[in-house]
Motif scaffolding. Sequence first.
Motif, short mmCIF file in Angstrom:
data_model
loop_
_atom_site.label_atom_id
_atom_site.label_comp_id
_atom_site.label_asym_id
_atom_site.label_seq_id
_atom_site.Cartn_x
_atom_site.Cartn_y
_atom_site.Cartn_z
N ALA A 175 -32.12 70.10 -88.50
CA ALA A 175 -31.12 71.17 -88.55
C ALA A 175 -31.45 72.15 -89.68
N GLU A 181 -29.36 82.45 -86.59
CA GLU A 181 -28.46 82.84 -85.52
C GLU A 181 -28.57 81.88 -84.33
N ALA A 217 -29.69 78.89 -84.47
CA ALA A 217 -29.20 77.59 -84.93
C ALA A 217 -27.69 77.51 -84.74
N ARG A 218 -26.99 78.60 -85.01
CA ARG A 218 -25.53 78.59 -84.82
C ARG A 218 -25.17 78.34 -83.36
N THR A 219 -25.94 78.94 -82.44
CA THR A 219 -25.61 78.73 -81.03
C THR A 219 -25.91 77.30 -80.59
N MET A 220 -26.64 76.53 -81.41
CA MET A 220 -26.87 75.12 -81.10
C MET A 220 -25.76 74.25 -81.69
N GLY A 221 -24.83 74.87 -82.40
CA GLY A 221 -23.73 74.11 -82.98
C GLY A 221 -23.93 73.77 -84.45
N ILE A 222 -24.95 74.37 -85.05
CA ILE A 222 -25.21 74.10 -86.47
C ILE A 222 -24.41 75.08 -87.32
N ASP A 223 -23.62 74.54 -88.23
CA ASP A 223 -22.88 75.38 -89.17
C ASP A 223 -23.85 75.76 -90.28
N MET A 225 -25.28 74.12 -93.84
CA MET A 225 -26.68 73.74 -94.08
C MET A 225 -27.20 74.37 -95.37
#
Lengths: 288, 239
Positions: free
Chosen positions: A166, A175, A177-183, A187
């Motif tokens: 992550a 950006e 990464a956010r669409t994968m659910g990563i805050d 991080m």
Amino acid sequence: MELVQTLVNGVLLGGLYGLIGLGLSINFGIMRLVHLAHGELVVLGAYFLVVGLVPLGLPPLVAAAVVVPAMFVVGWALQRFIIQRALGRGVLPPLIVTFGLSMVMQNALLLWMTADARTLHTPLASAGAPLGGITVPLIRLVDFGVGLSCLAALLVLLGRTALGRALRATSDDPETARTMGIDTARMFAVAGGIAAALGGVAGMLLAATSTFYPSTGSEVLLIAFEVVVVGGLGSITGTFVGGILLAVAQLLGARFLGPSYALVAGHMVFLLVLLFRPQGLMPRTAPG
Amino acid sequence: MSGPLLRVDALDAFHGQLQALRGVSFELAAGEALAVIGANGAGKTTLFRAIAGLHRAAGGAVVFDGEPLGGLPAHRIVRRGIALVPEGRRIFPSLSVDENLRVAEDRHRRRGRGQSRRWSRERVYQLFPDLREAAGRPGTRLSGGQQQMLAIGRALLCEPRLLLCDEVSLGLSPVVVRDLYRALGRIRGEGVTLVFVEQDVARGLAFSDHVVCLHRGTVRLAGRSPARSLEEVRRAYFG
């Protein structure tokens, strides 16, 4: 033999330099942040150990077990509540904010700790192990061992764990990464915590290896900078190798040109790398 | 479940001074597929980004499964069940193919509300055998078509009920495009609702239940795909 001795000393000290660079490297690699207060975080770790914990009579390992998580929290909070607000608004705001943090921390240390020289008094500092005609300074052996362990731990964390994936995804493309659910803000805070915890470890070793003052942070930051640039931006293995190169250059300079040439010799290596290999020794490609 | 799965209501969005979406509205029921058709700059990507939470809309609402998404950050929207296959695929370059999938799987392995997982890396590899062979390679070493498969697989591991695919076939060979649509057909067979952008108007109409044509940020034409002729859509496309 003297050359061998100097090389050995340099390589071992390089472990500490590399460790000093790792924190800066994490900040740059993941947040694209040039963290100008990283030197002060290292010194803060040193003060925490020497002034805060050693007088309590804690054994070094126990003290380390306190410093590392405490520094993680400091780094996490600085990133979450202060630095994060400056990110994504151009190059200048994060620089100004971390520069300000550096000034505030340095002067706070000066206010509370005075300008007195401090060091961690440990029998290790002057001990050496004879090895085939040379003497291996034990404290620097510890520097190297701890530095290398931190590098290894970091490589495993980034390369083999879900958190590491992550963090790398966030570093690659926040950006997406956010669409994968990563805050991603979370991080970044974790990365800031890891960087500060590494700074804390470096600070403890620094305290045992040399004397330090509230102003030592600036010197530490300069070392960190050169180490990261020599090693290759964003590569943590490169950072460690850069640390070794810089330390060897400094000690060779001191040995053969005179003690006052140590820093100059280091800067020369830095400039030569910038001149002939500006991407650094091991520019970022894959993890590590 | 009554009511549409996705309702976009009078959505406005800006890029600086430029208005990219002007009162865009449409609805989509669960299990259906919607083709979004329009020229470059028509607002397709902005629409997708606004639904996914990457672009803050200036006005209007996106309602998903009866709940408004207004202002939710992207990482929370994907947890509600909307996954995005972005324009340009956006594969994570420092991650291997397998890690690109895992980074999505890691986040969505634990599902709340007693939902069971429908997708696994194994199932993605069954869907796209090419990816299994390349699992250890850096994600960006793949061909364009394989990167698109990876981007779709990665989105599926977010366990979407609604999949947003921006530019399914841009720059890909006809054979690869055919394979991709075959896979999208199977994904629809799993009950995943689909909104996709397709430059090939005939293909877009053939694969969808509904079509929305965007022109300069407004809906020019909308309706059931079979009822719309190619000619009509093409006219709307060019304004």
